[in-house]
Design a protein around this motif. Sequence first.
Motif, PDB file in Angstrom:
ATOM      1  N   ALA A 198       0.839  -1.206   0.000  1.00 19.58           N
ATOM      2  CA  ALA A 198       0.000   0.000   0.000  1.00 19.58           C
ATOM      3  C   ALA A 198       0.867   1.247   0.000  1.00 19.58           C
ATOM      4  O   ALA A 198       0.658   2.172  -0.806  1.00 19.58           O
ATOM      5  N   LEU A 199       1.862   1.303   0.880  1.00 16.22           N
ATOM      6  CA  LEU A 199       2.758   2.461   0.931  1.00 16.22           C
ATOM      7  C   LEU A 199       3.538   2.602  -0.378  1.00 16.22           C
ATOM      8  O   LEU A 199       3.718   3.717  -0.879  1.00 16.22           O
ATOM      9  N   TYR A 258       1.270   4.153  -3.012  1.00 17.58           N
ATOM     10  CA  TYR A 258       1.039   5.580  -2.791  1.00 17.58           C
ATOM     11  C   TYR A 258       2.239   6.404  -3.250  1.00 17.58           C
ATOM     12  O   TYR A 258       2.089   7.438  -3.908  1.00 17.58           O
ATOM     13  N   SER A 307       9.930   4.883  -5.393  1.00 20.56           N
ATOM     14  CA  SER A 307       9.287   4.100  -4.341  1.00 20.56           C
ATOM     15  C   SER A 307      10.283   3.137  -3.698  1.00 20.56           C
ATOM     16  O   SER A 307      10.351   3.022  -2.465  1.00 20.56           O
ATOM     17  N   THR A 315      -3.564   3.600  -9.389  1.00 19.88           N
ATOM     18  CA  THR A 315      -2.608   3.069  -8.420  1.00 19.88           C
ATOM     19  C   THR A 315      -3.029   3.351  -6.987  1.00 19.88           C
ATOM     20  O   THR A 315      -2.877   2.493  -6.099  1.00 19.88           O
ATOM     21  N   ILE A 316      -3.573   4.528  -6.730  1.00 19.36           N
ATOM     22  CA  ILE A 316      -4.011   4.875  -5.372  1.00 19.36           C
ATOM     23  C   ILE A 316      -5.146   3.959  -4.929  1.00 19.36           C
ATOM     24  O   ILE A 316      -5.148   3.438  -3.804  1.00 19.36           O
ATOM     25  N   GLU A 317      -6.103   3.732  -5.798  1.00 19.92           N
ATOM     26  CA  GLU A 317      -7.239   2.885  -5.449  1.00 19.92           C
ATOM     27  C   GLU A 317      -6.810   1.433  -5.223  1.00 19.92           C
ATOM     28  O   GLU A 317      -7.261   0.774  -4.269  1.00 19.92           O
ATOM     29  N   SER A 344      -3.837   0.440  -4.340  1.00 21.95           N
ATOM     30  CA  SER A 344      -3.051   0.387  -3.106  1.00 21.95           C
ATOM     31  C   SER A 344      -3.952   0.409  -1.876  1.00 21.95           C
ATOM     32  O   SER A 344      -3.699  -0.290  -0.884  1.00 21.95           O
ATOM     33  N   SER A 345      -4.999   1.192  -1.927  1.00 24.14           N
ATOM     34  CA  SER A 345      -5.925   1.281  -0.794  1.00 24.14           C
ATOM     35  C   SER A 345      -6.636  -0.037  -0.545  1.00 24.14           C
ATOM     36  O   SER A 345      -7.001  -0.357   0.599  1.00 24.14           O
TER      37      SER A 345
END
Length: 480
Positions: A197-198, A201, A211, A312-314, A316-317
């Motif tokens: 997840a991190l 983000y 990253s 990517t955000i979704e 990862s969440s």
Amino acid sequence: MEKPTSIDNTREVEIDGTTSPSLSHEMALPDHELKNADPSDMKNPQNWSRTRKTLLFVSLMGSSLLADGAMVWGGTLVTPQAMEWGISVTHSATSMNYGILLQGFGGMFAVPLIEAYGRFPVWIWPQVITMFMVLGATLSHDWSTFTAFRSLQGLFGTVPQVIGLPIIHDMYSPEEWPRMINIWGTTFMVGPFLGPALAGYIGAGTNWVDSFGVLTAIYGLSTIMVLVFGAETYYNPGKAPTSRVGSYFGVGNTKLPKGSTLWYWCKVMVLYVFKFPLLMTGIAILVTFTWPIGITTTIDSFLHSPPYNFDTIEASSMRFAGVIGALGGWLVGFIFNDWIFKRHHANWRTEYRLHGVWFPLSSMVCGLLTYGLTMNFGKHWIGIAFGWIMVNIGMVGTVVAVTAYALEKYPEQSTVVSAILNMWRTCGGFAVGYFQPAWIARNGLGLVFGIQAIVVSVSVILCIVPVLIKERRKSVVTAA
């Protein structure tokens, strides 16, 4: 958690007629010496100040969180890596597989070294090596080089998952062991889902290289903490004080002959791998871990595709569904173990712990079906999240029950047992990434996850029931 049986805190363990010269690394001292230990002896880690213990334990937690969390860090970055290297997303996702496999074997290799050279050198040097392996992965320009560094990261980075148990047993009193082990154990549940997840983000705001650069910096911080706050916790009354520099290299950490100690603990590892209860429950762990790890390493390829089209955000969440499921599995396992003990307290047998797998097994079966059918029919992503939560409740709940059984049955070899169970779970995680994508492409999500649910049910029953029957018969014979 209540432990109904007493722990054999002996210095020597006899295996095949050979007696080890080693102090069992699960117990800092036998019971009578624990009670009579000089509270002013500051060489005994149990007499260290609360601040010193806390700083060392926090450093251990950081290393342990990175063991799994950093290994699957790239799970949410496989798509941009595939685009950069001109390979398929499925192929890109296999960059983690060898590292996951080598985590198990790295833990097995660490146990004899811990006994021969002490805890600190086996903790700090793999930590340093792993930091450079992550740096190498960050600077890689092709999939093969990246995968090679990631594989070595798994081999060396797994050590905190094994070394944590002897450190806790060295540093804390027996009354504190369950609480500290439970706190330390949460790192294995949160890490595999928090890490990706991190990573996602960070990668969404920059790129996959940055990253992994952040991961390298985190490893650097963790390594500095181990260097500054780590210390040798092996304690034996009468052992001469070890210099700080010497402890880095295993000089004076133990009074044991290195060669014979290494050979002895290698024999112990092999012997315990093939003990019937450990072999069968280990296979149950392998099967139980295979499908959840498959979800963890492949879910991004489905979330980024129609009908979901997550960014990517979704994606990862979505990993926090895994975190919730893992913590829920730990809670379920803890409650069931406590309930089982209270129910059978009058006539307690260790194998009763294994009855704690039935509810988690049901949860995993329902979760696999929910997850697979939701994706198969393109239903709302909430079905994916709920399915993943149920799968992880099953995975962790089963592991809690099996681990509680194994550690209670073999309390004098708890670190050996932990390393063996760790090996079984990583073997399952390694294999699934190679055959699941092609299997899904051939037969479809619904059928594949339905078959996985059947495999889990049948395999766990076939592994656990024989142990229950055999141990019950043994108890009847012993009683007679």
